[in-house]
Motif scaffolding. Structure first.
Motif, mmCIF file in Angstrom:
data_model
loop_
_atom_site.group_PDB
_atom_site.id
_atom_site.type_symbol
_atom_site.label_atom_id
_atom_site.label_comp_id
_atom_site.label_asym_id
_atom_site.label_seq_id
_atom_site.Cartn_x
_atom_site.Cartn_y
_atom_site.Cartn_z
ATOM 1 N N SER A 165 -5.432 7.528 8.940
ATOM 2 C CA SER A 165 -4.842 8.446 9.925
ATOM 3 C C SER A 165 -4.289 9.701 9.251
ATOM 4 C CB SER A 165 -3.720 7.743 10.695
ATOM 5 O OG SER A 165 -2.719 7.270 9.813
ATOM 6 N N HIS A 166 -4.576 9.881 7.962
ATOM 7 C CA HIS A 166 -4.091 11.036 7.205
ATOM 8 C C HIS A 166 -4.529 12.331 7.885
ATOM 9 C CE1 HIS A 166 -3.741 13.037 2.945
ATOM 10 N NE2 HIS A 166 -3.359 13.848 3.916
ATOM 11 N N GLY A 167 -3.560 13.171 8.222
ATOM 12 C CA GLY A 167 -3.843 14.438 8.873
ATOM 13 C C GLY A 167 -3.512 14.455 10.351
ATOM 14 N N GLN A 168 -3.424 13.280 10.952
ATOM 15 C CA GLN A 168 -3.203 13.201 12.390
ATOM 16 C C GLN A 168 -1.784 12.733 12.736
ATOM 17 O OE1 GLN A 168 -7.752 11.613 12.869
ATOM 18 N NE2 GLN A 168 -6.459 11.371 14.648
ATOM 19 N N GLU A 169 -0.896 12.787 11.756
ATOM 20 C CA GLU A 169 0.449 12.254 11.952
ATOM 21 C C GLU A 169 1.234 12.981 13.035
ATOM 22 O OE1 GLU A 169 -0.774 11.526 7.646
ATOM 23 O OE2 GLU A 169 -0.720 13.289 8.991
ATOM 24 N N ALA A 170 1.129 14.296 13.099
ATOM 25 C CA ALA A 170 1.926 15.054 14.070
ATOM 26 C C ALA A 170 1.504 14.754 15.499
ATOM 27 C CB ALA A 170 1.811 16.554 13.788
ATOM 28 N N ALA A 171 0.215 14.687 15.732
ATOM 29 C CA ALA A 171 -0.283 14.388 17.071
ATOM 30 C C ALA A 171 0.238 13.032 17.542
ATOM 31 C CB ALA A 171 -1.810 14.414 17.083
ATOM 32 N N GLN A 172 0.222 12.063 16.639
ATOM 33 C CA GLN A 172 0.608 10.708 17.017
ATOM 34 C C GLN A 172 2.123 10.549 17.134
ATOM 35 O OE1 GLN A 172 -1.288 7.823 14.482
ATOM 36 N NE2 GLN A 172 -3.344 8.600 14.883
ATOM 37 N N LEU A 217 2.009 4.733 4.017
ATOM 38 C CA LEU A 217 1.421 3.456 4.383
ATOM 39 C C LEU A 217 -0.101 3.556 4.450
ATOM 40 C CD1 LEU A 217 2.007 0.536 5.226
ATOM 41 C CD2 LEU A 217 2.127 1.334 7.604
ATOM 42 N N ASP A 218 -0.578 4.672 4.932
ATOM 43 C CA ASP A 218 -2.020 4.894 5.021
ATOM 44 C C ASP A 218 -2.670 4.797 3.635
ATOM 45 O OD1 ASP A 218 -4.310 6.033 6.867
ATOM 46 O OD2 ASP A 218 -4.377 7.216 5.030
ATOM 47 N N LEU A 219 -2.053 5.398 2.651
ATOM 48 C CA LEU A 219 -2.572 5.349 1.288
ATOM 49 C C LEU A 219 -2.552 3.921 0.750
ATOM 50 C CD1 LEU A 219 -3.536 6.715 -1.323
ATOM 51 C CD2 LEU A 219 -1.132 7.140 -1.889
ATOM 52 N N ALA A 220 -1.457 3.207 0.980
ATOM 53 C CA ALA A 220 -1.338 1.841 0.489
ATOM 54 C C ALA A 220 -2.397 0.933 1.110
ATOM 55 C CB ALA A 220 0.058 1.297 0.780
ATOM 56 N N CYS A 221 -2.655 1.110 2.394
ATOM 57 C CA CYS A 221 -3.627 0.261 3.083
ATOM 58 C C CYS A 221 -5.054 0.584 2.657
ATOM 59 C CB CYS A 221 -3.467 0.400 4.584
ATOM 60 S SG CYS A 221 -1.900 -0.254 5.210
ATOM 61 N N ALA A 222 -5.344 1.852 2.413
ATOM 62 C CA ALA A 222 -6.664 2.211 1.903
ATOM 63 C C ALA A 222 -6.900 1.560 0.545
ATOM 64 C CB ALA A 222 -6.793 3.727 1.807
ATOM 65 N N ASN A 223 -5.862 1.527 -0.291
ATOM 66 C CA ASN A 223 -5.977 0.870 -1.600
ATOM 67 C C ASN A 223 -6.195 -0.625 -1.446
ATOM 68 O OD1 ASN A 223 -5.678 3.278 -2.998
ATOM 69 N ND2 ASN A 223 -3.459 3.047 -3.234
ATOM 70 N N LEU A 224 -5.522 -1.237 -0.469
ATOM 71 C CA LEU A 224 -5.729 -2.660 -0.225
ATOM 72 C C LEU A 224 -7.180 -2.954 0.121
ATOM 73 C CD1 LEU A 224 -2.598 -3.771 1.859
ATOM 74 C CD2 LEU A 224 -3.268 -4.611 -0.403
ATOM 75 N N GLN A 225 -7.779 -2.092 0.932
ATOM 76 C CA GLN A 225 -9.178 -2.321 1.293
ATOM 77 C C GLN A 225 -10.076 -2.188 0.067
ATOM 78 O OE1 GLN A 225 -12.081 -0.260 1.476
ATOM 79 N NE2 GLN A 225 -13.239 -1.969 2.367
ATOM 80 N N ARG A 226 -9.816 -1.196 -0.765
ATOM 81 C CA ARG A 226 -10.628 -1.001 -1.968
ATOM 82 C C ARG A 226 -10.489 -2.172 -2.932
ATOM 83 N NH1 ARG A 226 -13.964 2.197 0.436
ATOM 84 N NH2 ARG A 226 -13.361 4.404 0.584
ATOM 85 N N GLN A 227 -9.362 -2.867 -2.849
ATOM 86 C CA GLN A 227 -9.127 -4.024 -3.704
ATOM 87 C C GLN A 227 -9.667 -5.314 -3.098
ATOM 88 O OE1 GLN A 227 -4.887 -3.753 -4.024
ATOM 89 N NE2 GLN A 227 -4.961 -1.860 -5.218
#
Length: 394
Positions: A92-99, A73-83
């Motif tokens: 939040s890429h990288g922080q999934e385990a903490a959360q 979802l993080d990747l998809a939303c970043a693409n939405l912003q770029r579009q």
């Protein structure tokens, strides 16, 4: 002021004599899973193993499912912003385990106060991620009603303000007698997320003072992702952030934030102690923001490739998958999760694009609780202004 832990040891970051404590600027990192995916607890982590052993396979699999969906979802939303479909996205890429680990540690009645990066925490509490995208798309001023979404409170874009909100709420829970009753359906705690950069804000220190003074049922969860935009954590603190717990009179523990198991276990125990009337505690989760601070940021300006690669080798999803595979998780399970993650991302993207733009009246509707002449005047001015453009175009 130190509280003894259940096994008689102190959970503060300090060790040894009083004189030694004054010179000790280190803290152990509590870990269950190594970066290579082996279950090899550090000495400080042994006490948390029973909490993991008590979890059913379905919950252990859910940890992976939530982390995988979050990343897709993080990747998809970043693409939405770029579009141009979002004004901003907060990765939040990288922080999934903490959360994911910490979110699953909370009970249904607990209240969670996020910063603005805890997307998967909200989803775990029942929040539709489209509500987050509506906020970042500019279609709503708040996003959601916490009471209807698992007590997951609104995002706070002003750094560290949520620590005071959370502490005030925790004080109210305590005054209402919802702490230390022994009834697991009544006792309530507050979990507040903030980042290493926010620890330098005065609000965070004030919240720690009030929480400690009033012994609030609260857990401060610091996601130390190493960078406050372009300022490294080494510039913000000469010692581990977990030691600030002891400085304010509450237990502090540093965990491997890329280890979902220890994130769950330590948060679970800390929340249990808070609900039982033992007061607040602080968790520092060592993790890493693999992407930009937001899509308005360019991390290549201040980070090295070597640093990013170092943390890539400690990816929370990769290490956890390795451990699940060692326990017998099938390839079909991981394939199913990938399909589910892709479906969730596609569904959220489609529905986010259908979010309607708010009406002009929404700007003025909730500034005051009652109708106000100034709002009526400004609304009339804006309407006349826009009408003037329409007439000129004709």
């Amino acid at each position: 002021m130190y509280r003894a832990h259940k096994n008689g040891t102190r959970r503060s970051g300090y060790r040894g004599t009083v004189a030694a404590r004054e010179r000790d600027f280190t803290a152990p990192t509590v870990q269950l899973l190594t970066p290579s995916g082996e279950l090899r607890p550090t000495p400080e982590a042994e006490e948390y193993l029973p909490l993991i052993e008590a979890l059913p396979d379905s919950m252990l699999e859910q940890f992976h499912r939530d982390m995988a969906i979050s990343r897709r979802l993080d990747l998809a939303c970043a693409n939405l912003q770029r579009q141009g479909q979002l004004a901003l996205w907060v990765p939040s890429h990288g922080q999934e385990a903490a959360q994911v680990g910490s979110a699953h540690a909370a009970r249904a009645q607990d209240h969670i106060f996020p910063s603005y990066r805890e997307h998967v925490v909200g989803m775990i509490r029942g929040l539709d991620p489209v509500a987050i995208l509506s906020l970042l798309r500019g279609a709503t001023l708040g996003g959601w009603n916490p009471a209807e979404n698992g007590n997951f409170h609104l995002y706070t874009l002003v750094l560290a303000s949520q620590t005071l909100h959370a502490t005030g709420y925790a004080m109210g829970i305590q005054f209402d007698g919802q702490v230390g009753t022994g009834d697991p359906d009544v006792d309530t705690a507050v979990l507040v997320y903030y980042g290493d950069g926010s620890t330098s804000q005065g609000d965070a220190s004030e919240a720690l003072v009030f929480a400690s003074s009033y012994e609030t049922p609260q857990v401060f969860f610091v996601q130390n992702n190493q960078w406050a935009i372009s300022v490294p954590v080494s510039r913000q603190s000469r010692s581990p952030l977990s030691l600030r717990g002891g400085g304010f009179g509450m237990p502090g523990v540093r965990i491997d934030g890329n280890d979902v198991l220890i994130s769950y276990a330590v948060t679970r125990q800390s929340l249990e102690e808070a609900r039982g009337g033992e007061g607040p505690s602080l968790i520092e989760a060592l993790t890493y923001r693999m992407g930009a601070h937001t899509t308005a940021d360019d991390p290549t300006k201040y980070r090295t490739d070597a640093e990013v690669e170092y943390w890539a080798q400690r990816d929370p999803i990769t290490r956890y998958r390795t451990w699940l595979e060692s326990r017998g998780a099938s390839a079909s399970f991981f394939d199913e999760v990938e399909i589910e993650a892709a479906d969730v991302a596609a569904d959220v993207r489609r529905r986010a694009l259908d979010v309607p733009a708010p009406s002009r009246d929404r700007i003025f509707a909730h500034v005051y609780s009652e109708p106000h002449p100034l709002m009526a005047e400004e609304s009339a001015w804006l309407e006349a202004f826009e009408t003037g453009f329409e007439g000129g175009a004709a």
